[in-house]
Design a protein around this motif. Structure first.
Motif, PDB file in Angstrom:
ATOM      1  N   VAL A  18      40.583  -3.525-103.052  1.00  0.00           N
ATOM      2  CA  VAL A  18      39.552  -4.420-102.513  1.00  0.00           C
ATOM      3  C   VAL A  18      39.105  -3.924-101.145  1.00  0.00           C
ATOM      4  CG1 VAL A  18      39.137  -6.756-101.641  1.00  0.00           C
ATOM      5  CG2 VAL A  18      40.266  -6.442-103.834  1.00  0.00           C
ATOM      6  N   LEU A  19      40.050  -3.487-100.323  1.00  0.00           N
ATOM      7  CA  LEU A  19      39.685  -2.948 -99.011  1.00  0.00           C
ATOM      8  C   LEU A  19      38.885  -1.659 -99.145  1.00  0.00           C
ATOM      9  CD1 LEU A  19      42.948  -3.650 -96.996  1.00  0.00           C
ATOM     10  CD2 LEU A  19      40.790  -4.891 -96.926  1.00  0.00           C
ATOM     11  N   ALA A  20      39.187  -0.845-100.136  1.00  0.00           N
ATOM     12  CA  ALA A  20      38.411   0.374-100.364  1.00  0.00           C
ATOM     13  C   ALA A  20      36.980   0.043-100.779  1.00  0.00           C
ATOM     14  CB  ALA A  20      39.089   1.240-101.424  1.00  0.00           C
ATOM     15  N   ILE A  21      36.815  -0.997-101.565  1.00  0.00           N
ATOM     16  CA  ILE A  21      35.464  -1.438-101.930  1.00  0.00           C
ATOM     17  C   ILE A  21      34.706  -1.904-100.695  1.00  0.00           C
ATOM     18  CG2 ILE A  21      34.178  -3.211-103.203  1.00  0.00           C
ATOM     19  CD1 ILE A  21      36.316  -2.940-105.404  1.00  0.00           C
ATOM     20  N   ASN A  22      35.399  -2.566 -99.769  1.00  0.00           N
ATOM     21  CA  ASN A  22      34.758  -2.972 -98.519  1.00  0.00           C
ATOM     22  C   ASN A  22      34.341  -1.765 -97.693  1.00  0.00           C
ATOM     23  OD1 ASN A  22      34.788  -5.698 -98.872  1.00  0.00           O
ATOM     24  ND2 ASN A  22      36.692  -6.025 -97.773  1.00  0.00           N
ATOM     25  N   VAL A  23      35.144  -0.721 -97.695  1.00  0.00           N
ATOM     26  CA  VAL A  23      34.793   0.499 -96.964  1.00  0.00           C
ATOM     27  C   VAL A  23      33.551   1.142 -97.588  1.00  0.00           C
ATOM     28  CG1 VAL A  23      35.576   2.834 -96.399  1.00  0.00           C
ATOM     29  CG2 VAL A  23      37.120   0.908 -96.102  1.00  0.00           C
ATOM     30  N   ILE A  24      33.491   1.169 -98.912  1.00  0.00           N
ATOM     31  CA  ILE A  24      32.309   1.702 -99.596  1.00  0.00           C
ATOM     32  C   ILE A  24      31.072   0.892 -99.210  1.00  0.00           C
ATOM     33  CG2 ILE A  24      31.202   1.998-101.847  1.00  0.00           C
ATOM     34  CD1 ILE A  24      33.987   2.613-102.983  1.00  0.00           C
ATOM     35  N   SER A  25      31.199  -0.417 -99.185  1.00  0.00           N
ATOM     36  CA  SER A  25      30.072  -1.274 -98.837  1.00  0.00           C
ATOM     37  C   SER A  25      29.624  -1.054 -97.391  1.00  0.00           C
ATOM     38  CB  SER A  25      30.456  -2.736 -99.053  1.00  0.00           C
ATOM     39  OG  SER A  25      29.436  -3.579 -98.622  1.00  0.00           O
TER      40      SER A  25
ATOM     41  N   THR B 103      17.242  -6.703 -93.064  1.00  0.00           N
ATOM     42  CA  THR B 103      17.411  -8.002 -93.704  1.00  0.00           C
ATOM     43  C   THR B 103      18.285  -7.900 -94.949  1.00  0.00           C
ATOM     44  OG1 THR B 103      15.213  -8.600 -92.927  1.00  0.00           O
ATOM     45  CG2 THR B 103      16.147  -9.953 -94.655  1.00  0.00           C
ATOM     46  N   LEU B 104      18.028  -6.909 -95.761  1.00  0.00           N
ATOM     47  CA  LEU B 104      18.819  -6.732 -96.979  1.00  0.00           C
ATOM     48  C   LEU B 104      20.272  -6.397 -96.662  1.00  0.00           C
ATOM     49  CD1 LEU B 104      16.301  -4.779 -99.210  1.00  0.00           C
ATOM     50  CD2 LEU B 104      16.995  -7.162 -99.420  1.00  0.00           C
ATOM     51  N   MET B 105      20.507  -5.598 -95.628  1.00  0.00           N
ATOM     52  CA  MET B 105      21.880  -5.222 -95.288  1.00  0.00           C
ATOM     53  C   MET B 105      22.638  -6.397 -94.682  1.00  0.00           C
ATOM     54  SD  MET B 105      22.256  -2.342 -96.532  1.00  0.00           S
ATOM     55  CE  MET B 105      21.041  -2.693 -97.776  1.00  0.00           C
TER      56      MET B 105
ATOM     57  N   VAL C  60      26.984 -10.521 -95.903  1.00  0.00           N
ATOM     58  CA  VAL C  60      27.403 -11.892 -96.205  1.00  0.00           C
ATOM     59  C   VAL C  60      27.968 -11.985 -97.618  1.00  0.00           C
ATOM     60  CG1 VAL C  60      26.543 -14.255 -96.509  1.00  0.00           C
ATOM     61  CG2 VAL C  60      25.802 -12.903 -94.546  1.00  0.00           C
ATOM     62  N   VAL C  61      27.312 -11.350 -98.563  1.00  0.00           N
ATOM     63  CA  VAL C  61      27.796 -11.353 -99.946  1.00  0.00           C
ATOM     64  C   VAL C  61      29.143 -10.632-100.042  1.00  0.00           C
ATOM     65  CG1 VAL C  61      27.289 -10.504-102.265  1.00  0.00           C
ATOM     66  CG2 VAL C  61      25.511 -11.613-100.944  1.00  0.00           C
ATOM     67  N   ASP C  62      29.314  -9.541 -99.289  1.00  0.00           N
ATOM     68  CA  ASP C  62      30.584  -8.808 -99.295  1.00  0.00           C
ATOM     69  C   ASP C  62      31.746  -9.670 -98.817  1.00  0.00           C
ATOM     70  OD1 ASP C  62      29.523  -6.525-100.311  1.00  0.00           O
ATOM     71  OD2 ASP C  62      29.273  -5.538 -98.361  1.00  0.00           O
ATOM     72  N   VAL C  63      31.514 -10.479 -97.811  1.00  0.00           N
ATOM     73  CA  VAL C  63      32.566 -11.371 -97.320  1.00  0.00           C
ATOM     74  C   VAL C  63      32.958 -12.366 -98.406  1.00  0.00           C
ATOM     75  CG1 VAL C  63      33.074 -13.204 -95.658  1.00  0.00           C
ATOM     76  CG2 VAL C  63      32.003 -11.106 -94.891  1.00  0.00           C
ATOM     77  N   ALA C  64      31.980 -12.915 -99.096  1.00  0.00           N
ATOM     78  CA  ALA C  64      32.269 -13.882-100.159  1.00  0.00           C
ATOM     79  C   ALA C  64      33.006 -13.222-101.324  1.00  0.00           C
ATOM     80  CB  ALA C  64      30.969 -14.516-100.653  1.00  0.00           C
ATOM     81  N   ILE C  65      32.574 -12.036-101.714  1.00  0.00           N
ATOM     82  CA  ILE C  65      33.232 -11.334-102.820  1.00  0.00           C
ATOM     83  C   ILE C  65      34.655 -10.942-102.447  1.00  0.00           C
ATOM     84  CG2 ILE C  65      33.197  -9.185-104.156  1.00  0.00           C
ATOM     85  CD1 ILE C  65      30.165  -9.441-104.215  1.00  0.00           C
ATOM     86  N   THR C  66      34.854 -10.488-101.214  1.00  0.00           N
ATOM     87  CA  THR C  66      36.193 -10.105-100.765  1.00  0.00           C
ATOM     88  C   THR C  66      37.130 -11.298-100.762  1.00  0.00           C
ATOM     89  OG1 THR C  66      35.271  -8.344 -99.406  1.00  0.00           O
ATOM     90  CG2 THR C  66      37.501  -9.065 -98.885  1.00  0.00           C
ATOM     91  N   SER C  67      36.668 -12.423-100.257  1.00  0.00           N
ATOM     92  CA  SER C  67      37.536 -13.603-100.233  1.00  0.00           C
ATOM     93  C   SER C  67      37.867 -14.069-101.649  1.00  0.00           C
ATOM     94  CB  SER C  67      36.891 -14.726 -99.426  1.00  0.00           C
ATOM     95  OG  SER C  67      35.687 -15.128-100.022  1.00  0.00           O
TER      96      SER C  67
END
Length: 97
Positions: A29-36, A69-71, A76-83
């Motif tokens: 999950v942390l690796a996915i956050n790094v990719i994002s 704006t998109l980033m 925000v979406v990344d924080v929700a998906i990570t949680s």
């Protein structure tokens, strides 16, 4: 000097390496956050225009506000998906015991 697009690609590759090599779900999950994060850096660098102004009463070339704006929405979406992912991992581990 390295530009933002190159740094974003390097960070995405580091995250991809972590996603491929780690078996621990939390590390994945942390690796996915790094990719994002690398993706956000890449697109912010791609949307950068040197010596441009904010698009409010411009006098010369303007910066396109759409990538920023998109980033911001992506972060925000990344924080929700990570949680959500971390909550599901914790629930899976509790049910194993």
């Amino acid at each position: 000097m390295i530009n933002a697009e190159t740094a974003g690609i390097i960070i995405m590759l580091i995250g991809l390496y972590g996603l491929i090599t780690k078996r621990n779900l939390i590390k994945q999950v942390l690796a996915i956050n790094v990719i994002s994060t690398g993706l956000v850096l890449f697109f912010m660098g791609a949307g950068y225009v040197e010596n441009a102004e904010v698009p409010i009463l411009p006098q010369q070339a303007v910066v396109d506000p759409l990538p920023a704006t998109l980033m911001l929405t992506t972060l925000v979406v990344d924080v929700a998906i990570t949680s959500l992912a971390l909550a599901l991992i914790l629930k899976m581990r509790r049910e194993e015991i």
